[in-house]
Design a protein around this motif. Structure first.
Motif, PDB file in Angstrom:
ATOM      1  N   ARG A 162     -13.991  -3.392 -58.130  1.00 37.75           N
ATOM      2  CA  ARG A 162     -13.788  -1.980 -58.492  1.00 37.75           C
ATOM      3  C   ARG A 162     -13.590  -1.834 -60.005  1.00 37.75           C
ATOM      4  N   ILE A 163     -12.784  -2.723 -60.575  1.00 35.34           N
ATOM      5  CA  ILE A 163     -12.550  -2.692 -62.019  1.00 35.34           C
ATOM      6  C   ILE A 163     -13.847  -2.949 -62.785  1.00 35.34           C
ATOM      7  N   GLU A 164     -14.608  -3.949 -62.336  1.00 36.75           N
ATOM      8  CA  GLU A 164     -15.876  -4.270 -62.994  1.00 36.75           C
ATOM      9  C   GLU A 164     -16.836  -3.095 -62.956  1.00 36.75           C
ATOM     10  N   VAL A 224      -0.669   1.694 -60.026  1.00 36.27           N
ATOM     11  CA  VAL A 224      -1.545   2.642 -59.316  1.00 36.27           C
ATOM     12  C   VAL A 224      -2.170   1.992 -58.080  1.00 36.27           C
ATOM     13  N   GLY A 225      -1.602   0.856 -57.670  1.00 32.69           N
ATOM     14  CA  GLY A 225      -2.028   0.228 -56.426  1.00 32.69           C
ATOM     15  C   GLY A 225      -3.241  -0.665 -56.520  1.00 32.69           C
ATOM     16  N   ILE A 226      -3.587  -1.112 -57.703  1.00 28.53           N
ATOM     17  CA  ILE A 226      -4.740  -1.996 -57.879  1.00 28.53           C
ATOM     18  C   ILE A 226      -4.241  -3.397 -58.191  1.00 28.53           C
ATOM     19  N   ASP A 227      -4.755  -4.366 -57.448  1.00 33.31           N
ATOM     20  CA  ASP A 227      -4.309  -5.750 -57.537  1.00 33.31           C
ATOM     21  C   ASP A 227      -5.427  -6.602 -58.124  1.00 33.31           C
ATOM     22  N   VAL A 228      -5.210  -7.163 -59.308  1.00 32.05           N
ATOM     23  CA  VAL A 228      -6.264  -7.946 -59.950  1.00 32.05           C
ATOM     24  C   VAL A 228      -6.474  -9.298 -59.265  1.00 32.05           C
ATOM     25  N   GLU A 229      -5.642  -9.636 -58.318  1.00 33.24           N
ATOM     26  CA  GLU A 229      -5.832 -10.865 -57.554  1.00 33.24           C
ATOM     27  C   GLU A 229      -6.605 -10.613 -56.258  1.00 33.24           C
ATOM     28  N   ASN A 230      -7.010  -9.362 -56.063  1.00 28.26           N
ATOM     29  CA  ASN A 230      -7.784  -8.972 -54.886  1.00 28.26           C
ATOM     30  C   ASN A 230      -9.248  -8.819 -55.295  1.00 28.26           C
ATOM     31  N   GLU A 231     -10.152  -9.510 -54.606  1.00 32.89           N
ATOM     32  CA  GLU A 231     -11.559  -9.508 -54.985  1.00 32.89           C
ATOM     33  C   GLU A 231     -12.171  -8.113 -54.922  1.00 32.89           C
ATOM     34  N   VAL A 232     -11.762  -7.331 -53.936  1.00 38.44           N
ATOM     35  CA  VAL A 232     -12.295  -5.970 -53.814  1.00 38.44           C
ATOM     36  C   VAL A 232     -11.862  -5.130 -55.012  1.00 38.44           C
ATOM     37  N   GLN A 270     -15.654  -0.634 -65.483  1.00 36.74           N
ATOM     38  CA  GLN A 270     -15.937  -1.109 -66.836  1.00 36.74           C
ATOM     39  C   GLN A 270     -17.404  -0.909 -67.206  1.00 36.74           C
ATOM     40  N   ALA A 271     -18.269  -0.982 -66.209  1.00 32.07           N
ATOM     41  CA  ALA A 271     -19.705  -0.816 -66.444  1.00 32.07           C
ATOM     42  C   ALA A 271     -20.107   0.653 -66.565  1.00 32.07           C
ATOM     43  N   GLY A 272     -19.131   1.549 -66.456  1.00 32.50           N
ATOM     44  CA  GLY A 272     -19.421   2.969 -66.615  1.00 32.50           C
ATOM     45  C   GLY A 272     -19.305   3.775 -65.339  1.00 32.50           C
ATOM     46  N   GLY A 273     -18.909   3.136 -64.254  1.00 28.56           N
ATOM     47  CA  GLY A 273     -18.769   3.845 -62.988  1.00 28.56           C
ATOM     48  C   GLY A 273     -17.613   4.833 -63.019  1.00 28.56           C
TER      49      GLY A 273
END
Length: 305
Positions: free
Chosen positions: A146-148, A134-142, A151-154
């Motif tokens: 976004r994931i965090e 879906v175009g999300i890169d876990v090696e990208n800080e941005v 995860q926090a409910g956003g």
């Protein structure tokens, strides 16, 4: 769709169904905990699946299932299982057909079969990075931020849209994996006992080198570790005598650590020999199940992922 595969815990050639080594199982348990940040009560330790599986629980409204998982590993498909696969069926397997929850072993087999058949796990190439699709890169800080936040409910429509059933819904019979798991539970369990016993026999055989004059304290420690692992991984193996498996291995570990043995040979003739005999009997008793399962081909349904 961006296709990316990642390695985590397994090596090329490793199947999800059945662990190949007692020591590997123990190491992977620790590695999974360190990599994910999950506490041991939130993932399985059943070696019937070669990697730990995260345990899904009820989540409060507005919460996230794996809010505590390190965001850099949220690419893993095991954190995105649909409810029918993340949860456990109530099956009429209790006394007089009473309903009881699907066992961890049966559930683990079901998950292993579905993830492999769908291509979410490839024996040769590893795991599909589900976030990359879906175009999300876990090696990208941005993207990590976004994931965090999610995860926090956003609110994040893209992350909320992830649906593994797009990969898993491959058969006209949606219960194929459950039916297969029910049929495989007993032979796979017996095969796993044989494989783990065989791997622990190798550890014992490698522990003593007569030419190198292996010190007694090293041999003691090896047998103690073997006993500790066997006591956890082989505790359900039925025994013909009055000493259950867990009690036997507790005794062997105690003797290895605290027993009075003045020579290596005395120790080899005692706890080491007893441990080897128990493992040999278990391996030989159930090895036929290993041979039967070697011809099993995990269902493969053609699909490009």
């Amino acid at each position: 769709m961006d296709i990316k595969r990642r390695r985590m815990l397994t090596e090329p050639g490793d199947t999800l169904l059945l662990s190949k080594s007692s020591m590997d199982t123990a190491f992977r348990f620790t590695e999974w905990q360190e990599a994910t940040g999950l506490t041991p009560d939130r993932f399985t330790a059943d070696p019937i699946c070669s990697v730990p599986l995260p345990i899904y629980t009820q989540v409060a409204p507005g919460g996230r299932q794996f809010a505590s998982v390190k965001p850099e590993v949220m690419w893993h498909p095991l954190f995105w299982l649909p409810p029918r696969l993340a949860g456990r069926y109530n099956l009429p397997t209790g006394p007089d057909g009473a309903l009881e929850a699907e066992s961890t072993t049966m559930w683990s087999i079901r998950v292993a079969l579905e993830l492999t058949a769908s291509g979410l796990y490839s024996i040769e190439e590893g795991w599909l990075d589900i976030l990359a699709t879906v175009g999300i890169d876990v090696e990208n800080e941005v993207d990590l931020a976004r994931i965090e936040e999610w995860q926090a409910g956003g609110v994040d429509d893209l992350l909320d849209s992830i649906d593994l059933d797009l990969y898993l819904a491959l058969e006209n019979n949606p219960n194929w994996a459950l039916q297969s798991a029910m049929a495989l539970t007993e032979p796979a369990t017996e095969a796993q006992w044989a494989i783990l016993a065989d791997s622990l026999m190798e550890v014992i055989m490698d522990a003593y080198d007569e030419a190198a004059n292996t010190p007694l304290h090293e041999l003691r420690e090896t047998i103690a570790v073997v006993a500790s692992l066997a006591g956890v991984q082989l505790d359900e193996v039925p025994t013909d005598d009055e000493e259950p498996a867990q009690e036997f291995w507790d005794r062997i570990e105690l003797e290895a650590r605290d027993g009075i043995y003045s020579t290596v040979q005395e120790f080899l003739d005692g706890p080491a020999s007893d441990a080897m005999a128990w493992l040999t009997l278990t391996r030989d008793t159930y090895w036929e199940s290993v041979e039967d399962l070697q011809s099993l081909q995990t269902p493969q349904v053609p699909q490009e992922v």
